[in-house]
Design an enzyme around this catalytic site. Structure first.
Site, PDB file in Angstrom:
ATOM      1  N   PRO A 125       0.826  -1.204   0.000  1.00  0.00           N
ATOM      2  CA  PRO A 125       0.000   0.000   0.000  1.00  0.00           C
ATOM      3  C   PRO A 125       0.869   1.266   0.000  1.00  0.00           C
ATOM      4  O   PRO A 125       2.039   1.198   0.383  1.00  0.00           O
ATOM      5  CB  PRO A 125      -0.800  -0.095   1.308  1.00  0.00           C
ATOM      6  CG  PRO A 125      -0.574  -1.450   1.847  1.00  0.00           C
ATOM      7  CD  PRO A 125       0.640  -2.015   1.204  1.00  0.00           C
ATOM      8  N   PRO A 126       0.302   2.400  -0.413  1.00  0.00           N
ATOM      9  CA  PRO A 126       1.061   3.641  -0.444  1.00  0.00           C
ATOM     10  C   PRO A 126       1.609   3.979   0.941  1.00  0.00           C
ATOM     11  O   PRO A 126       0.951   3.732   1.943  1.00  0.00           O
ATOM     12  CB  PRO A 126       0.034   4.697  -0.861  1.00  0.00           C
ATOM     13  CG  PRO A 126      -1.113   3.949  -1.417  1.00  0.00           C
ATOM     14  CD  PRO A 126      -1.084   2.581  -0.846  1.00  0.00           C
ATOM     15  N   THR A 139       4.134   2.748   2.625  1.00  0.00           N
ATOM     16  CA  THR A 139       4.680   1.722   3.501  1.00  0.00           C
ATOM     17  C   THR A 139       6.200   1.644   3.419  1.00  0.00           C
ATOM     18  O   THR A 139       6.809   0.784   4.046  1.00  0.00           O
ATOM     19  CB  THR A 139       4.094   0.337   3.166  1.00  0.00           C
ATOM     20  OG1 THR A 139       4.047   0.200   1.759  1.00  0.00           O
ATOM     21  CG2 THR A 139       2.706   0.185   3.732  1.00  0.00           C
ATOM     22  N   GLU A 175     -23.464   9.995  16.551  1.00  0.00           N
ATOM     23  CA  GLU A 175     -22.125   9.494  16.912  1.00  0.00           C
ATOM     24  C   GLU A 175     -22.196   8.438  18.006  1.00  0.00           C
ATOM     25  O   GLU A 175     -21.526   7.407  17.919  1.00  0.00           O
ATOM     26  CB  GLU A 175     -21.209  10.654  17.339  1.00  0.00           C
ATOM     27  CG  GLU A 175     -20.969  11.713  16.263  1.00  0.00           C
ATOM     28  CD  GLU A 175     -20.490  11.116  14.949  1.00  0.00           C
ATOM     29  OE1 GLU A 175     -19.867  10.035  14.968  1.00  0.00           O
ATOM     30  OE2 GLU A 175     -20.763  11.713  13.895  1.00  0.00           O
TER      31      GLU A 175
HETATM   32  P1  ADP Z   1       5.892   4.291  -0.701  1.00  0.00           P
HETATM   33  O1  ADP Z   1       6.954   4.407  -1.721  1.00  0.00           O
HETATM   34  O2  ADP Z   1       5.697   2.895  -0.205  1.00  0.00           O
HETATM   35  O3  ADP Z   1       4.586   4.893  -1.097  1.00  0.00           O
HETATM   36  P2  ADP Z   1       7.691   5.910   0.784  1.00  0.00           P
HETATM   37  O4  ADP Z   1       8.852   5.015   0.819  1.00  0.00           O
HETATM   38  O5  ADP Z   1       7.741   7.011  -0.191  1.00  0.00           O
HETATM   39  O6  ADP Z   1       6.349   5.093   0.586  1.00  0.00           O
HETATM   40  O7  ADP Z   1       7.453   6.476   2.246  1.00  0.00           O
HETATM   41  C1  ADP Z   1       7.200   7.833   2.490  1.00  0.00           C
HETATM   42  C2  ADP Z   1       7.808   8.263   3.799  1.00  0.00           C
HETATM   43  O8  ADP Z   1       7.180   7.599   4.887  1.00  0.00           O
HETATM   44  C3  ADP Z   1       9.265   7.904   3.924  1.00  0.00           C
HETATM   45  O9  ADP Z   1      10.058   8.921   3.389  1.00  0.00           O
HETATM   46  C4  ADP Z   1       9.448   7.774   5.413  1.00  0.00           C
HETATM   47  O10 ADP Z   1       9.651   9.035   6.021  1.00  0.00           O
HETATM   48  C5  ADP Z   1       8.118   7.248   5.889  1.00  0.00           C
HETATM   49  N1  ADP Z   1       8.130   5.793   6.015  1.00  0.00           N
HETATM   50  C6  ADP Z   1       7.371   4.921   5.315  1.00  0.00           C
HETATM   51  N2  ADP Z   1       7.614   3.663   5.700  1.00  0.00           N
HETATM   52  C7  ADP Z   1       8.552   3.702   6.647  1.00  0.00           C
HETATM   53  C8  ADP Z   1       9.235   2.719   7.427  1.00  0.00           C
HETATM   54  N3  ADP Z   1       8.965   1.418   7.292  1.00  0.00           N
HETATM   55  N4  ADP Z   1      10.153   3.144   8.325  1.00  0.00           N
HETATM   56  C9  ADP Z   1      10.419   4.439   8.477  1.00  0.00           C
HETATM   57  N5  ADP Z   1       9.830   5.427   7.770  1.00  0.00           N
HETATM   58  C10 ADP Z   1       8.900   5.079   6.863  1.00  0.00           C
END
Ligand code: ADP
Ligand code: MG
Length: 585
Positions: free
Chosen positions: A176-177, A179, A397
């Protein structure tokens, strides 16, 4: 440079006939002619100088002057004017060239954007630029472990090739987005110290046909130069969709790009030191050719983080922030079921902002609470609700909270509020999703039915308290939400009397050819009316169930509504305390 005759001549007082007379009389010493001018400069023997108009190309003056031995000089004004002309036309030419260059430049900017066949926009991030390490990625231990293995193969392929195995070519990160897919890819680059070439798949697809394919070619050419290296293609679903269902036969730009990508993936030899990483949150719509062995044959699934994972992610994102000592991140991890890594990062960031607004030095629980409220409930608005509106919202609610407590336990109710927030009509009941369900990703029929009943509980409470004819549209969003779930139950999951059939699998894609048109042909008209009947039946039944639950708990309803109108928000602990004795399941 301008050529001038030796003397300055005053304009003439003499006429043409005077001139002829003076020549005949021998009073003139010399005459200066200008080839293109209709006047001459005359120098008299007495030293007087004069300009006298003549006819163009006058022969008479020349004849007479020659007869009388007058000195004749042809002035070099041809040269003068031609030089002047040259100067003028020269500058015109320069201006023209300049304008041409300017025009060409601006069009070539456009052209290089639109027609830039040669260059893909892949950015090279050198080893020093990627500072992300595996330590920055928390809560996804399995994925990190698999990817660490990939790095080993990349660095020392012998470990595999000695065993006769092939180094994987493509690794697909699915999840999912938010992650942490992009983050993980960067961490691999950071850890392995090989060049990291990244491009968003959407950058392949441009205005003109053929650009995408040539960009793919370019990308792989660059990678071959830099090998060993990692290519990262983000959001690969934007080119990697199932082929053949596009509008108009589907032989479109995206398809050509995908074909090129497949060719390139096959094209580079095994063990050539290139590993292609790709990320997507829609693996279900990817073309099966992409997932074939030898292409993206390794799939790493990244799930939403569990309790432990959330705690770790929260602590990663608190490292650089001053937290008060008594802040317990496990508590906040419990309060954030279903949050992605990106949302957790956002929560900590928002907390720091609330802290700064408060002019405190350390982030405390109050800051995190208000940040969580802002992220889940939206911003507080300044709309003042009337007492009547407050009452209606409160019943809505509390009704939802009670049905949720009956269905999923008292703990599931996180917070009830009637403070107006932007994006919601009235208040909001925050319900914690079940940890197990979120982590397993499995959806049961029971779960969906309880979701529908909770969503319709506001309408149920209003019906009980105000009567059938006095209900309002207060719960309209919830009803909409419930209807969507019911529709999915019937048409997607096979949870109704219609049976285990998928009716609109591609409903939410834009694959018009595959989704709607084909289905229409395959589904009988009377199935459609059966679907409609099922949707209505399930919805009505669920509303009735909700009404029964709330009827049984009328006492609790009234009590909670009273408190809610009084204090506007009921936190989880107070809800638990009151419901513990009164809730009837
Ligand atoms: P995706 O590409 O899966 O949509 P991203 O890698 O772009 O997500 O994540 C966006 C931001 O969320 C990262 O830059 C980080 O700050 C935070 N983040 C997401 N997942 C993690 C994780 N597992 N551990 C630490 N930070 C995370
Ligand atoms: Mg991403």
């Amino acid at each position: 440079m301008i050529f001038k005759s030796k003397f300055t001549y005053s304009n003439s007082n003499s006429s043409y006939s005077d001139l002829l007379f003076q020549i005949d009389s021998g009073n003139i010493q010399s005459i200066y002619f200008y080839p293109r001018k209709r006047e001459i400069d005359v120098l008299y023997k007495n030293g007087k100088k004069e300009k006298i108009p003549i006819l163009y190309n006058d022969q008479l003056v020349i004849e007479k002057a020659t007869e009388n031995n007058v000195d004749l000089t042809i002035n070099n004004s041809q040269k003068q004017s031609s030089t002047a002309n040259l100067f003028v036309s020269g500058s015109l030419f320069l201006i023209f060239i300049l304008a041409l260059v300017l025009i060409l430049r601006s069009t070539s900017k456009f052209a290089s954007r639109a027609l830039g066949f040669g260059k893909s926009k892949a950015k090279f991030i050198t080893i020093d630029e990627v500072e992300t390490r595996f330590n920055d990625v928390a809560g996804v231990p399995e994925a990190a472990q698999e990817l660490k293995e990939v790095i080993t193969f990349l660095k020392s392929p012998n470990k595999l090739t000695n065993l006769g195995a092939k180094v994987p070519k493509g690794v697909l990160l699915i999840g999912p987005p938010g992650t942490g897919k992009t983050l993980l890819a960067k961490a691999i680059a950071g850890e392995s110290g090989v060049p990291f070439i990244s491009i968003a798949a959407s950058e392949f697809v441009e205005l003109f046909v053929g650009v995408g394919a040539s960009r793919v070619r370019d990308l792989f050419e660059k990678a071959k130069e830099k090998s060993p290296c990692i290519i990262f293609i983000d959001e690969i679903d934007s080119i990697g969709r199932q082929r053949g269902y596009g509008i108009g036969g589907g032989n479109d730009e995206r398809e050509q790009t995908l074909n090129q990508l497949l060719t390139e993936l096959d094209g580079f030899a095994d063990n050539s030191g290139i590993i292609v990483l790709a990320a997507t949150n829609r693996a279900d719509i990817l073309d099966s050719a992409l997932l074939r062995p030898g292409r993206f044959d390794r799939k790493i699934e990244i799930m939403l983080p569990d309790l432990n994972g959330r705690k770790k992610i929260l602590s990663v994102h608190s490292l650089s922030k001053p937290l008060e000592n008594n802040v317990d991140l496990s508590y906040w991890a419990k309060r954030t079921v279903g949050f992605s890594g990106a949302e957790l990062a956002n929560l900590m960031n928002e907390s720091a902002i609330h802290c700064a607004r408060d002019k405190s030095k350390f982030i405390n629980d109050i800051h995190i609470e208000s940040a969580l409220d802002k992220l889940t409930l939206g911003l507080r608005t300044s709309i003042v609700s009337s007492p009547n509106m407050k009452k209606i919202v409160a019943y809505n609610e509390v009704g939802r909270a009670i049905v949720s407590a009956v269905k999923n336990g008292i703990d599931s109710v996180d917070k009830i509020t009637i403070l107006p927030r932007s994006g919601y009509v009235g208040g909001y009941t925050k319900i914690n999703p079940d940890e197990d369900i979120v982590s397993s990703g499995l959806i049961s029929k029971k779960l969906l039915l309880s979701k529908i009943e909770i969503a319709l509980a506001g309408r149920a409470a209003e019906t009980i308290v105000f009567g059938k004819n006095e209900i309002t549209q207060c719960s309209i969003n919830d009803i909409n939400y419930a209807t969507n779930i019911v529709r999915e139950m019937v048409t997607k999951y096979g949870f109704s009397i219609i049976g285990p059939v998928t009716i609109d699998a591609h409903n939410n894609d834009s694959l018009i050819g595959d989704g709607l048109i084909r289905n229409k042909a395959l589904i009988a008209e009377n199935t459609y009316s059966k679907i409609d009947n099922e949707i209505i039946n399930i919805s009505k039944l669920s509303l009735n169930n909700s009404i029964n639950i709330i009827r049984k708990n009328r006492l609790l309803l009234e009590k909670l509504v009273e408190i809610l109108i009084e204090s506007e928000t009921i936190e989880n602990d107070i809800f638990k305390k009151i419901s513990f004795d009164l809730l009837k399941v």
